[in-house]
Scaffold this active site. Structure first.
Site, PDB file in Angstrom:
ATOM      1  N   GLU A  63       0.888  -1.172   0.000  1.00 30.08           N
ATOM      2  CA  GLU A  63       0.000   0.000   0.000  1.00 30.08           C
ATOM      3  C   GLU A  63       0.911   1.201   0.000  1.00 30.08           C
ATOM      4  OE1 GLU A  63      -3.192  -0.265  -0.354  1.00 30.08           O
ATOM      5  OE2 GLU A  63      -3.075  -2.443  -0.245  1.00 30.08           O
ATOM      6  N   CYS A  99      -1.190   9.299   3.351  1.00 31.72           N
ATOM      7  CA  CYS A  99      -1.247   8.715   2.004  1.00 31.72           C
ATOM      8  C   CYS A  99      -2.515   9.150   1.287  1.00 31.72           C
ATOM      9  CB  CYS A  99      -1.173   7.200   2.082  1.00 31.72           C
ATOM     10  SG  CYS A  99      -2.403   6.510   3.191  1.00 31.72           S
TER      11      CYS A  99
END
Ligand code: NAP
Length: 527
Positions: free
Chosen positions: A265, A302
């Site tokens: 990720e 993120c």
């Protein structure tokens, strides 16, 4: 609980005294007390062997037994919240209230997975009864369910020292599915990592589990992580971090003699599309909330909105002045590491020098000093500029964002089409905007893992339906999520049993359904 700076190999502490390193306090730029030692080659071997040895007993535990382990870890972390928050604050400079809520999130993630495995239906049991009378050939009895993979290596990220670290989502989902876990500790918060690691190890002991169910390895560089990913006894990897590191480790995972699943990720720019109706109605409000979102946590999320598409000037008259004012009044932020600060400063300087970008506004800038400080900077361009320079849609980790002006619908759709994979996309619009730009939703559906409507992408709910992932480079496998209960599926694989006697089948597949789980029986869901 004392911090010793030692890797945890099963119930033993590493004896390594090589590769010493320290944690840094981002607010002062100074080293913090304890010395940590890099794991040795023997430590890597020991952790992998212990995890592999633990696999057969741990994988065979009933869901409620593994749930008890996860719940125990959650309770243990809660009981030491003040210690964890103090250490994580010293190592990351993230505010204490944020770290308190991150601890709560970490515990609720563990409990979410505990509830999923206690209920048990997650194994996706399917039963197709056989038919010995079928012509021309008898039909076999076929049953399948998910089983764990084997030892999983977990890499956490610097910006979530708890929720995406040692006891974070990857560890919780891998343990829940029945896999031993070896964590490669993040060097930006080693003390926090050790405290959490020792707490998990105590829980392993108290639950009477095999010692290799959990391990924690330190390293001052990249060697230990690379060795773990390549180790033949390791069967999968969960990674959270930058695209550069994720890509390097993924390449190692797939080029092994036995390639293994690698769930990375990674970073993302999370485009936001402000459509004309919403801009006309709420331009000023969106400007203010967008500023709050892209500077949240110093822009170190993120899910930070790093690319914002704006409709033609006449409908955004209220937006720009408010946005500029907010940016100009922004304070300096303390970033997590000197490396993140340096690459942020480098990228901002480079963007200031580009002819295809203009500075919209910047906040208070830091004078030189030891602290890992950075100032807010926002830039603007237009769609042709973005299409000529697709690198503008790459992640800049820190408090910066780029506004992109579009002049008509065609331009906006061209821009959306040009995007690579992102974790999220956000649309601000009215019902009429959605009708007018209906193609945009379809385009974005193929580009991201989560589409947010009239909201902001920072903040990821931990729930059953959440998807935190997306097409490459947002993640290395767009079919999965790293947040929410569906993350458990990454660390399991289906196994099929043909014509087995009932007595030899796993409980999940026995005719009487002793666990009372949901199963698909001859094509129909039943309990
Ligand atoms: P990072 O520098 O990629 O570090 C992540 C981990 O990978 C660390 O343990 C790091 O150890 C290791 N590593 C880095 N390069 C490596 C290499 N070449 N070989 C082996 N290991 C390597 O990321 P970060 O600074 O911690 O986190 C910031 C990034 O994470 C941002 O891009 C952010 O968007 C992303 N992030 C993504 C998510 C998500 O869910 N998608 C969540 C949070 C953060 P060393 O430091 O020792 O190299």
């Amino acid at each position: 609980m004392e911090i010793l700076g030692k890797s945890l190999i099963g119930f033993h502490d590493s004896r390594s005294t090589t590769g010493p390193f320290s944690a840094w306090n981002p607010a002062s730029g100074e080293k913090i007390d304890a010395t940590f030692y890099s794991a040795s080659h023997e430590d890597v071997e020991g952790a992998a062997k212990a995890a592999s040895d633990a696999f057969s007993s741990y994988a065979r535990l009933a869901g409620r037994e593994r749930a008890s382990f996860l719940n125990r870890i959650a309770a243990r972390l809660e009981s030491m919240v003040d210690l964890l928050v103090a250490r994580a604050h010293a190592e990351t400079a993230l505010p204490e209230p944020r770290l308190k809520s991150e601890t709560a999130r970490t515990c609720s993630q563990l409990r979410l997975f505990a509830s999923v495995i206690e209920e048990g239906s997650w194994v996706s049991a399917r039963i197709d009864h056989g038919d010995s009378e079928r012509k021309p050939l008898p039909k076999p009895d076929i049953r399948s369910m998910l089983h764990p993979l084997g030892p999983v290596v977990v890499f956490g990220a610097s910006n979530f020292p708890l929720a995406f670290s040692v006891a974070g989502g990857d560890t919780a989902s891998a343990l829940a599915a029945g896999n031993p876990v070896i964590v490669k500790a993040h060097p930006a918060h080693p003390g926090t990592s050790e405290l959490v690691g020792r707490a998990i190890r105590e829980c392993v002991r108290e639950e009477g589990l095999a010692e290799g169910v959990f391990g924690l390895l330190f390293d001052s560089g990249n060697e230990v992580g690379a060795k773990l990913v390549q180790h033949p006894l390791v069967k999968a990897v969960g990674f959270t971090g930058s695209i550069k590191a994720g890509r390097a480790l993924m390449d190692l995972a797939v080029s092994r003699p036995e390639p293994i699943p690698f769930y990375g990720e990674m970073g993302s720019t999370n485009p936001v599309f402000i459509l004309p109706g919403a801009m006309a109605l709420r331009g000023k409000e969106i400007a203010s909330q967008l500023h709050a979102s892209f500077t949240l946590g110093g822009g170190q999320f993120c899910t930070k909105p790093g690319l914002v598409f704006l409709p033609p000037q006449h409908s955004s008259a209220d937006f720009l002045p408010e946005f500029q004012a907010k940016v100009a009044r922004s304070p300096k932020f303390t970033l997590l590491t000197s490396g993140i600060r340096d690459s942020y400063q480098r990228e901002i300087q480079s963007r200031k020098g580009r002819s295809d970008l203009a500075l919209v506004a910047e906040g208070e800038q830091p004078a030189s000093g030891n602290a890992f400080l950075a100032g807010v900077a926002a830039f603007q361009t237009d769609v042709p500029g973005l299409l000529r320079s697709p690198d503008l849609s790459s992640e800049v980790f820190g408090p910066s964002s780029v506004l992109v002006h579009f002049s008509n619908k065609r331009e906006l759709l061209d821009a959306a089409r040009s995007l690579s994979g992102h974790l999220t996309a956000t649309i601000h619009g009215t019902e009429e905007d959605l009708r007018e730009f209906s193609d945009l939703v379809y385009l974005l559906q193929n580009k991201v893992g989560r589409i947010v409507f009239n909201g902001y992408p920072t903040g990821v709910e931990v729930s059953h339906a959440m998807i935190h992932g997306g097409p490459y480079p947002a993640s290395t496998d767009s079919r999965t999520t790293s947040v929410g209960s569906q993350a458990i599926f990454r660390f399991a694989r289906p196994v099929c049993y043909q014509d087995f006697p009932d007595s030899a089948l796993p409980a999940e597949l026995k005719d009487a359904n002793p666990l009372g789980i949901w199963r698909m029986v001859d094509g129909k869901f039943a309990r």
